[in-house]
Design an enzyme around this catalytic site. Structure first.
Site, PDB file in Angstrom:
ATOM      1  N   ALA A  66      -0.914  -6.242   5.726  1.00  0.00           N
ATOM      2  CA  ALA A  66      -1.669  -7.491   5.647  1.00  0.00           C
ATOM      3  C   ALA A  66      -3.143  -7.119   5.510  1.00  0.00           C
ATOM      4  CB  ALA A  66      -1.437  -8.308   6.897  1.00  0.00           C
ATOM      5  N   GLY A 111       2.784  -4.786   6.831  1.00  0.00           N
ATOM      6  CA  GLY A 111       3.411  -5.813   6.008  1.00  0.00           C
ATOM      7  C   GLY A 111       4.118  -5.257   4.775  1.00  0.00           C
ATOM      8  N   GLU A 114       7.426  -4.282   5.884  1.00  0.00           N
ATOM      9  CA  GLU A 114       8.143  -5.524   6.203  1.00  0.00           C
ATOM     10  C   GLU A 114       8.626  -6.237   4.933  1.00  0.00           C
ATOM     11  OE1 GLU A 114       4.850  -6.792   8.705  1.00  0.00           O
ATOM     12  OE2 GLU A 114       6.213  -6.915  10.420  1.00  0.00           O
ATOM     13  N   GLU A 134       0.495  -1.232  12.943  1.00  0.00           N
ATOM     14  CA  GLU A 134      -0.258  -2.349  13.541  1.00  0.00           C
ATOM     15  C   GLU A 134      -0.822  -2.012  14.914  1.00  0.00           C
ATOM     16  OE1 GLU A 134       2.697  -2.608  12.006  1.00  0.00           O
ATOM     17  OE2 GLU A 134       2.770  -4.405  10.763  1.00  0.00           O
TER      18      GLU A 134
HETATM   19  N1  CO8 Z   1      -6.319  -4.488   4.429  1.00  0.00           N
HETATM   20  C1  CO8 Z   1      -7.473  -4.579   3.777  1.00  0.00           C
HETATM   21  N2  CO8 Z   1      -7.978  -3.592   3.033  1.00  0.00           N
HETATM   22  C2  CO8 Z   1      -7.265  -2.474   2.956  1.00  0.00           C
HETATM   23  C3  CO8 Z   1      -6.021  -2.306   3.595  1.00  0.00           C
HETATM   24  C4  CO8 Z   1      -5.551  -3.396   4.379  1.00  0.00           C
HETATM   25  N3  CO8 Z   1      -4.371  -3.361   5.006  1.00  0.00           N
HETATM   26  N4  CO8 Z   1      -5.563  -1.062   3.339  1.00  0.00           N
HETATM   27  C5  CO8 Z   1      -6.470  -0.486   2.543  1.00  0.00           C
HETATM   28  N5  CO8 Z   1      -7.502  -1.318   2.301  1.00  0.00           N
HETATM   29  C6  CO8 Z   1      -8.687  -1.071   1.500  1.00  0.00           C
HETATM   30  C7  CO8 Z   1      -9.656  -0.160   2.222  1.00  0.00           C
HETATM   31  O1  CO8 Z   1     -10.437  -0.909   3.116  1.00  0.00           O
HETATM   32  C8  CO8 Z   1     -10.448   0.401   1.070  1.00  0.00           C
HETATM   33  O2  CO8 Z   1     -11.387  -0.561   0.654  1.00  0.00           O
HETATM   34  P1  CO8 Z   1     -12.906  -0.086   0.244  1.00  0.00           P
HETATM   35  O3  CO8 Z   1     -12.705   0.822  -0.944  1.00  0.00           O
HETATM   36  O4  CO8 Z   1     -13.574  -1.381  -0.090  1.00  0.00           O
HETATM   37  O5  CO8 Z   1     -13.439   0.634   1.422  1.00  0.00           O
HETATM   38  C9  CO8 Z   1      -9.407   0.542  -0.025  1.00  0.00           C
HETATM   39  O6  CO8 Z   1      -8.335  -0.329   0.319  1.00  0.00           O
HETATM   40  C10 CO8 Z   1      -8.853   1.942  -0.164  1.00  0.00           C
HETATM   41  O7  CO8 Z   1      -8.396   2.348   1.107  1.00  0.00           O
HETATM   42  P2  CO8 Z   1      -8.819   3.742   1.788  1.00  0.00           P
HETATM   43  O8  CO8 Z   1     -10.164   4.167   1.324  1.00  0.00           O
HETATM   44  O9  CO8 Z   1      -8.605   3.606   3.263  1.00  0.00           O
HETATM   45  O10 CO8 Z   1      -7.720   4.706   1.130  1.00  0.00           O
HETATM   46  P3  CO8 Z   1      -7.106   6.027   1.761  1.00  0.00           P
HETATM   47  O11 CO8 Z   1      -6.311   6.661   0.681  1.00  0.00           O
HETATM   48  O12 CO8 Z   1      -8.131   6.838   2.444  1.00  0.00           O
HETATM   49  O13 CO8 Z   1      -6.090   5.493   2.900  1.00  0.00           O
HETATM   50  C11 CO8 Z   1      -4.357   4.076   3.795  1.00  0.00           C
HETATM   51  C12 CO8 Z   1      -4.977   4.734   2.558  1.00  0.00           C
HETATM   52  C13 CO8 Z   1      -3.777   5.159   4.732  1.00  0.00           C
HETATM   53  C14 CO8 Z   1      -3.261   3.137   3.338  1.00  0.00           C
HETATM   54  C15 CO8 Z   1      -5.466   3.314   4.580  1.00  0.00           C
HETATM   55  O14 CO8 Z   1      -6.142   2.458   3.656  1.00  0.00           O
HETATM   56  C16 CO8 Z   1      -4.963   2.471   5.697  1.00  0.00           C
HETATM   57  O15 CO8 Z   1      -4.678   2.987   6.774  1.00  0.00           O
HETATM   58  N6  CO8 Z   1      -4.840   1.133   5.488  1.00  0.00           N
HETATM   59  C17 CO8 Z   1      -4.445   0.204   6.492  1.00  0.00           C
HETATM   60  C18 CO8 Z   1      -2.964   0.265   6.754  1.00  0.00           C
HETATM   61  C19 CO8 Z   1      -2.560  -0.684   7.864  1.00  0.00           C
HETATM   62  O16 CO8 Z   1      -3.016  -0.576   8.994  1.00  0.00           O
HETATM   63  N7  CO8 Z   1      -1.684  -1.633   7.540  1.00  0.00           N
HETATM   64  C20 CO8 Z   1      -1.175  -2.608   8.480  1.00  0.00           C
HETATM   65  C21 CO8 Z   1      -2.029  -3.837   8.479  1.00  0.00           C
HETATM   66  S1  CO8 Z   1      -1.533  -5.002   9.719  1.00  0.00           S
HETATM   67  C22 CO8 Z   1      -0.158  -5.744   9.058  1.00  0.00           C
HETATM   68  O17 CO8 Z   1       0.316  -5.409   8.006  1.00  0.00           O
HETATM   69  C23 CO8 Z   1       0.434  -6.838   9.880  1.00  0.00           C
HETATM   70  C24 CO8 Z   1       1.439  -7.699   9.088  1.00  0.00           C
HETATM   71  C25 CO8 Z   1       1.801  -9.025   9.652  1.00  0.00           C
HETATM   72  C26 CO8 Z   1       0.869  -9.633  10.656  1.00  0.00           C
HETATM   73  C27 CO8 Z   1       0.233 -10.916  10.226  1.00  0.00           C
HETATM   74  C28 CO8 Z   1      -0.688 -11.376  11.355  1.00  0.00           C
HETATM   75  C29 CO8 Z   1      -1.496 -12.600  11.085  1.00  0.00           C
END
Ligand code: CO8
Length: 260
Positions: A66, A111, A114, A134
């Site tokens: 998400a 997500g 999921e 998460e």
């Molecule tokens: N949300 C928003 N932006 C994201 C997300 C995300 N989940 N994942 C990546 N991005 C963005 C980064 O912020 C970055 O943006 P910018 O270039 O503007 O800084 C861009 O995508 C590229 O990401 P990275 O530079 O971090 O790329 P890396 O290759 O270094 O890392 C990863 C890749 C490992 C995937 C890393 O981006 C990461 O850890 N992302 C988050 C993963 C995460 O925690 N996902 C779970 C989110 S919570 C969830 O899914 C809950 C679901 C249901 C709940 C609903 C509740 C209301």
């Protein structure tokens, strides 16, 4: 509905929904979830669609979860609405009377895992990564991760991923039954489409009944689930495709299915 965050196409009876927010690694904001719901509904309503494939644009990510930027300052009631919309959409996908395949082309985190679990199968690239991270940002899964994951891979393994927040690679996902098949990234879509074409050629009512029986029998007692199976199987005898399938077998020829 005009789509901004997904791509949607139908070809040879196969609908492809592509998450397309590459700048955010295809993270799901509420707009994208609404678009997904609309596309899944269109697949349900269109008789020409026999199979649905979900994938992500680019070669790095399926869905990286998400959208954290959108979620950061949500009030509880808005978070609840976002979660409910996600659940509604994923249940619609899971119970679609047609098969769905997640072609996981990279990160499927939070997500993303999921969404993939609401599909019937997961075909994944060697570079794919799954996880429920998460907990690392002070949350727990909110789109079915605590429920579908333990049903798919068992409670102990699900707890390891959900409580520990770690990621697993494609090989491990295959080992524990989360991934059905693993392919090199450049072969993933071709192989997924090949299997989708095979499914599209099956007798559609039989496919629908098989999926219904597995989905809705799962949480019943064995006696009730077996009864459900009997009724679903009996209904297949009302179709022209059942007559054709058996006739073709006995005549030693390929069946000509019409989907009824
Ligand atoms: N949300 C928003 N932006 C994201 C997300 C995300 N989940 N994942 C990546 N991005 C963005 C980064 O912020 C970055 O943006 P910018 O270039 O503007 O800084 C861009 O995508 C590229 O990401 P990275 O530079 O971090 O790329 P890396 O290759 O270094 O890392 C990863 C890749 C490992 C995937 C890393 O981006 C990461 O850890 N992302 C988050 C993963 C995460 O925690 N996902 C779970 C989110 S919570 C969830 O899914 C809950 C679901 C249901 C709940 C609903 C509740 C209301």
């Amino acid at each position: 509905m005009e789509y901004k965050n997904i791509l949607f196409s139908v070809e040879e009876g196969i609908a492809t929904i592509t998450f397309n927010r590459p700048k955010a690694l295809n993270a799901m904001n509420s707009e994208t979830m609404l678009e997904l719901k609309d596309a899944v509904t269109a697949c349900k309503d269109d008789d020409n669609v026999k199979v649905v494939i979900l994938t992500g644009s680019g070669d790095k990510s399926f869905v990286a979860g998400a959208d954290i930027a959108q979620m950061q300052d949500l009030e509880p009631c808005d978070a609840l609405a976002f979660m409910e919309m996600g659940h509604e959409t994923l249940r619609l996908l899971e119970t679609l009377p047609k098969p769905s395949i997640a072609a996981v082309n990279g990160f499927a985190l939070g997500g993303g895992t999921e969404i993939s679990m609401a599909c019937d199968m997961r075909f994944v690239a060697e570079s794919a990564k799954f996880g429920q991270p998460e907990i690392l940002i002070g949350l727990i899964p909110g789109w079915g991760g605590t429920q579908r994951l333990s049903r798919l891979i068992g409670m102990g393994r699900a707890k390891e991923l959900v409580l520990g927040g770690g990621q697993i690679d494609a090989g491990r996902a295959y080992e524990i039954g989360l991934a059905n098949r693993v392919y090199p990234l450049d072969q993933l879509m071709e192989e997924t489409r090949k299997f989708a074409r095979k499914l599209a050629g099956m007798p559609a009512f039989g496919v629908k009944m098989a999926k219904h029986s597995i989905n809705f029998g799962y949480d019943l007692s064995l006696d009730n689930a077996n009864r459900l199976e009997v009724e679903c199987c009996a209904q297949c005898f009302s179709t022209r495709d059942q007559k054709e399938g058996m006739k073709a077998f006995l005549e030693k020829r390929k069946p000509n299915y019409i989907g009824r």
